[in-house]
Scaffold this motif. Structure first.
Motif, mmCIF file in Angstrom:
data_model
loop_
_atom_site.group_PDB
_atom_site.id
_atom_site.type_symbol
_atom_site.label_atom_id
_atom_site.label_comp_id
_atom_site.label_asym_id
_atom_site.label_seq_id
_atom_site.Cartn_x
_atom_site.Cartn_y
_atom_site.Cartn_z
ATOM 1 N N TYR A 66 -30.114 9.159 57.652
ATOM 2 C CA TYR A 66 -30.337 9.876 56.442
ATOM 3 C C TYR A 66 -29.143 9.498 55.421
ATOM 4 C CZ TYR A 66 -29.967 14.060 53.487
ATOM 5 O OH TYR A 66 -29.806 14.891 52.278
ATOM 6 N N TRP A 67 -27.713 9.499 56.126
ATOM 7 C CA TRP A 67 -26.776 9.167 55.275
ATOM 8 C C TRP A 67 -26.850 7.575 54.638
ATOM 9 C CZ3 TRP A 67 -22.772 11.304 59.270
ATOM 10 C CH2 TRP A 67 -22.517 12.756 59.209
ATOM 11 N N ALA A 68 -27.221 6.866 55.470
ATOM 12 C CA ALA A 68 -27.521 5.427 55.170
ATOM 13 C C ALA A 68 -28.450 5.142 54.013
ATOM 14 C CB ALA A 68 -27.654 4.521 56.337
ATOM 15 N N GLY A 69 -29.257 6.134 53.564
ATOM 16 C CA GLY A 69 -30.291 5.995 52.465
ATOM 17 C C GLY A 69 -31.611 5.832 53.203
ATOM 18 N N SER A 70 -31.897 5.945 54.625
ATOM 19 C CA SER A 70 -33.347 5.604 55.001
ATOM 20 C C SER A 70 -33.981 6.932 55.040
ATOM 21 C CB SER A 70 -33.204 5.010 56.475
ATOM 22 O OG SER A 70 -32.206 3.885 56.460
ATOM 23 N N ALA A 71 -34.347 7.357 53.873
ATOM 24 C CA ALA A 71 -34.993 8.568 53.413
ATOM 25 C C ALA A 71 -35.554 8.551 52.328
ATOM 26 C CB ALA A 71 -34.115 9.639 53.681
ATOM 27 N N THR A 72 -36.745 9.478 51.978
ATOM 28 C CA THR A 72 -37.054 9.463 50.812
ATOM 29 C C THR A 72 -36.053 10.425 49.763
ATOM 30 O OG1 THR A 72 -37.810 11.877 51.424
ATOM 31 C CG2 THR A 72 -39.468 9.988 51.484
ATOM 32 N N PRO A 73 -35.968 10.314 48.560
ATOM 33 C CA PRO A 73 -34.773 10.818 47.676
ATOM 34 C C PRO A 73 -34.609 12.454 47.897
ATOM 35 C CG PRO A 73 -36.410 9.373 46.518
ATOM 36 C CD PRO A 73 -36.992 9.469 47.601
ATOM 37 N N ASP A 74 -33.307 12.574 47.904
ATOM 38 C CA ASP A 74 -32.931 14.121 48.381
ATOM 39 C C ASP A 74 -32.835 14.916 46.995
ATOM 40 O OD1 ASP A 74 -31.938 16.575 49.028
ATOM 41 O OD2 ASP A 74 -30.737 15.523 50.489
ATOM 42 N N GLU A 75 -34.205 15.743 46.492
ATOM 43 C CA GLU A 75 -34.275 16.095 45.328
ATOM 44 C C GLU A 75 -33.788 17.507 45.128
ATOM 45 O OE1 GLU A 75 -34.884 14.174 42.650
ATOM 46 O OE2 GLU A 75 -35.721 12.351 43.610
ATOM 47 N N GLY A 76 -33.223 18.029 46.152
ATOM 48 C CA GLY A 76 -33.058 19.720 45.831
ATOM 49 C C GLY A 76 -33.131 20.437 46.966
ATOM 50 N N PRO A 77 -32.764 21.781 46.829
ATOM 51 C CA PRO A 77 -32.593 22.376 45.383
ATOM 52 C C PRO A 77 -31.200 22.000 44.818
ATOM 53 C CG PRO A 77 -32.401 23.853 47.247
ATOM 54 C CD PRO A 77 -32.708 22.818 47.951
ATOM 55 N N PRO A 78 -31.060 21.406 43.669
ATOM 56 C CA PRO A 78 -29.879 20.908 43.080
ATOM 57 C C PRO A 78 -28.908 22.184 42.950
ATOM 58 C CG PRO A 78 -31.469 21.262 41.366
ATOM 59 C CD PRO A 78 -32.204 21.453 42.606
ATOM 60 N N HIS A 79 -27.689 22.029 42.445
ATOM 61 C CA HIS A 79 -26.687 23.035 42.105
ATOM 62 C C HIS A 79 -27.304 23.653 41.078
ATOM 63 C CE1 HIS A 79 -23.225 22.706 44.694
ATOM 64 N NE2 HIS A 79 -23.240 21.635 44.632
ATOM 65 N N THR A 80 -27.013 25.251 41.035
ATOM 66 C CA THR A 80 -27.289 26.062 39.977
ATOM 67 C C THR A 80 -25.911 26.198 39.217
ATOM 68 O OG1 THR A 80 -26.937 28.020 41.099
ATOM 69 C CG2 THR A 80 -29.211 27.151 40.991
ATOM 70 N N GLU A 81 -25.989 27.185 38.037
ATOM 71 C CA GLU A 81 -24.579 27.192 37.348
ATOM 72 C C GLU A 81 -23.820 28.209 38.227
ATOM 73 O OE1 GLU A 81 -24.515 28.873 33.476
ATOM 74 O OE2 GLU A 81 -25.968 27.221 32.539
ATOM 75 N N ALA A 82 -24.313 28.948 39.212
ATOM 76 C CA ALA A 82 -23.633 29.929 39.981
ATOM 77 C C ALA A 82 -23.078 29.057 41.098
ATOM 78 C CB ALA A 82 -24.410 30.935 40.376
ATOM 79 N N SER A 83 -23.712 28.298 41.586
ATOM 80 C CA SER A 83 -23.354 27.268 42.866
ATOM 81 C C SER A 83 -22.249 26.554 42.449
ATOM 82 C CB SER A 83 -24.517 27.030 43.651
ATOM 83 O OG SER A 83 -25.069 25.745 42.842
ATOM 84 N N ALA A 84 -22.441 25.987 41.108
ATOM 85 C CA ALA A 84 -21.230 24.949 40.776
ATOM 86 C C ALA A 84 -19.974 25.673 40.187
ATOM 87 C CB ALA A 84 -21.978 24.253 39.400
ATOM 88 N N ALA A 85 -20.292 26.901 39.823
ATOM 89 C CA ALA A 85 -18.969 27.700 39.552
ATOM 90 C C ALA A 85 -18.261 28.044 40.801
ATOM 91 C CB ALA A 85 -19.408 28.737 38.793
ATOM 92 N N LEU A 86 -19.154 28.550 41.831
ATOM 93 C CA LEU A 86 -18.316 28.640 43.114
ATOM 94 C C LEU A 86 -17.752 27.543 43.774
ATOM 95 C CD1 LEU A 86 -17.983 30.498 45.621
ATOM 96 C CD2 LEU A 86 -20.277 30.028 46.389
ATOM 97 N N THR A 87 -18.381 26.522 43.829
ATOM 98 C CA THR A 87 -17.859 25.263 44.224
ATOM 99 C C THR A 87 -16.637 24.574 43.522
ATOM 100 O OG1 THR A 87 -20.004 24.316 44.749
ATOM 101 C CG2 THR A 87 -18.290 22.768 44.599
ATOM 102 N N ALA A 88 -16.560 24.829 42.023
ATOM 103 C CA ALA A 88 -15.257 24.504 41.433
ATOM 104 C C ALA A 88 -14.203 25.743 41.821
ATOM 105 C CB ALA A 88 -15.639 24.690 40.047
ATOM 106 N N ALA A 89 -14.791 26.766 42.122
ATOM 107 C CA ALA A 89 -13.697 27.756 42.354
ATOM 108 C C ALA A 89 -12.928 27.530 43.704
ATOM 109 C CB ALA A 89 -14.060 29.187 42.261
ATOM 110 N N LEU A 90 -13.671 27.045 44.487
ATOM 111 C CA LEU A 90 -13.339 26.697 46.034
ATOM 112 C C LEU A 90 -12.379 25.796 46.103
ATOM 113 C CD1 LEU A 90 -16.252 27.739 48.255
ATOM 114 C CD2 LEU A 90 -14.328 28.989 47.875
ATOM 115 N N LEU A 91 -12.697 24.518 45.251
ATOM 116 C CA LEU A 91 -12.089 23.156 45.275
ATOM 117 C C LEU A 91 -10.798 23.529 44.415
ATOM 118 C CD1 LEU A 91 -14.881 20.927 44.382
ATOM 119 C CD2 LEU A 91 -13.636 21.027 46.486
ATOM 120 N N THR A 92 -10.753 24.398 43.431
ATOM 121 C CA THR A 92 -9.331 24.715 42.714
ATOM 122 C C THR A 92 -8.545 25.439 43.630
ATOM 123 O OG1 THR A 92 -10.798 24.716 40.580
ATOM 124 C CG2 THR A 92 -8.711 25.931 40.573
ATOM 125 N N GLY A 93 -9.293 26.500 44.461
ATOM 126 C CA GLY A 93 -8.373 26.998 45.350
ATOM 127 C C GLY A 93 -7.573 26.022 46.391
#
Length: 262
Positions: free
Chosen positions: A190-217
């Motif tokens: 899977y990591w090597a790319g031997s898979a169909t495209p990983d289309e989702g679910p993508p980040h939402t505004e809420a999950s992106a904000a949570l990710t940014a907050a954790l990384l900033t922490g």
């Protein structure tokens, strides 16, 4: 002379029929005996820099000695630091806003000679391609901080902050995750790319904000000294309900090469 102001986290509360109280940063309430000092004058002095009578000056000095006021501006937690933000715009946008708000200088290109006041954060809204982070894994050996995240299907993975030789790198995380699953061959493919495209679910505004907050922490922890707990913590966000789970992870020690003569 610098203007006296309340220390960040300290709040003055006017309590009906009881006068003033101090709420300390840890949430404790302490009653204030103002004596002959007018409470309104004290509030004006400590919040707006109003004038101080000799009696008020003595009370204000007691606040300063207790650590509830200061004469110096609060330093920005990431002031004097450079944060290099790389990756997908849905994540780098909120992260850039967070680290700038904390006082960091933001760049979007990997420096040739990073130093100990530089952090590189790489965010992907997709699986991390094989080898993409090999060069960045060498950053901690030069004293720079290294932080990354990526998405695999409905899960976002936030890898540990690395800022010193021997810290956990992306290569270490991959080896540890492969060792922890019976489906290691499938995960490696899977990591090597031997898979169909990983289309989702993508980040939402809420999950992106949570990710940014954790990384900033994590970056704030780096600026404050980066305790071992921050440098040994692998986190996973379930993008469907924003649940965060933590897993301890250690660097993989060097081993002697296998003797092919046996």
């Amino acid at each position: 002379m610098a203007t006296v102001r309340l220390t960040p986290g300290v709040v003055l509360v006017t309590v009906p029929d009881r006068g003033l109280a101090v709420r300390t940063p840890d949430g404790t309430f302490l009653q204030v005996n103002t004596g002959t000092v007018d409470e309104a004058a004290l509030l004006a002095h400590l919040t707006d820099g109003g004038p101080a009578s000799p009696e008020l000056a003595g009370l204000a000095r007691a606040f300063e000695e207790a650590g509830y006021t200061t004469r110096t501006p609060a330093p920005a937690p990431l002031g004097g630091r450079t944060v290099v933000v790389l990756g997908d715009a849905g994540l780098t946008g909120p992260l850039t806003r967070c680290v700038r708000d904390a006082g960091a200088t933001v760049r979007h290109d990997l420096p040739d000679t990073p130093d100990a006041r530089t952090a590189v954060v790489w965010c992907l809204d997709r699986p991390a391609p094989e080898g993409i982070w090999d060069r960045a894994d060498t950053l901690p050996a030069h004293g720079a901080a290294w932080l990354r995240c990526h998405r695999e299907g409905a899960h976002a993975w936030l890898e540990p902050l690395a800022c010193a030789p021997g810290d956990v790198t992306s290569a270490d995380v991959r080896l540890r995750r492969l060792a922890a699953t019976p489906a290691h061959r499938e995960l490696a493919a899977y990591w090597a790319g031997s898979a169909t495209p990983d289309e989702g679910p993508p980040h939402t505004e809420a999950s992106a904000a949570l990710t940014a907050a954790l990384l900033t922490g994590d970056l704030l922890a780096w600026a404050a000294g980066a305790p071992p707990a921050v440098r040994r913590r692998l986190r996973r966000i379930d993008l469907r309900d924003l649940t965060v789970t933590e897993h301890p992870v250690l660097p993989v020690p060097d081993v002697a090469p296998l003797d092919t003569r046996r």
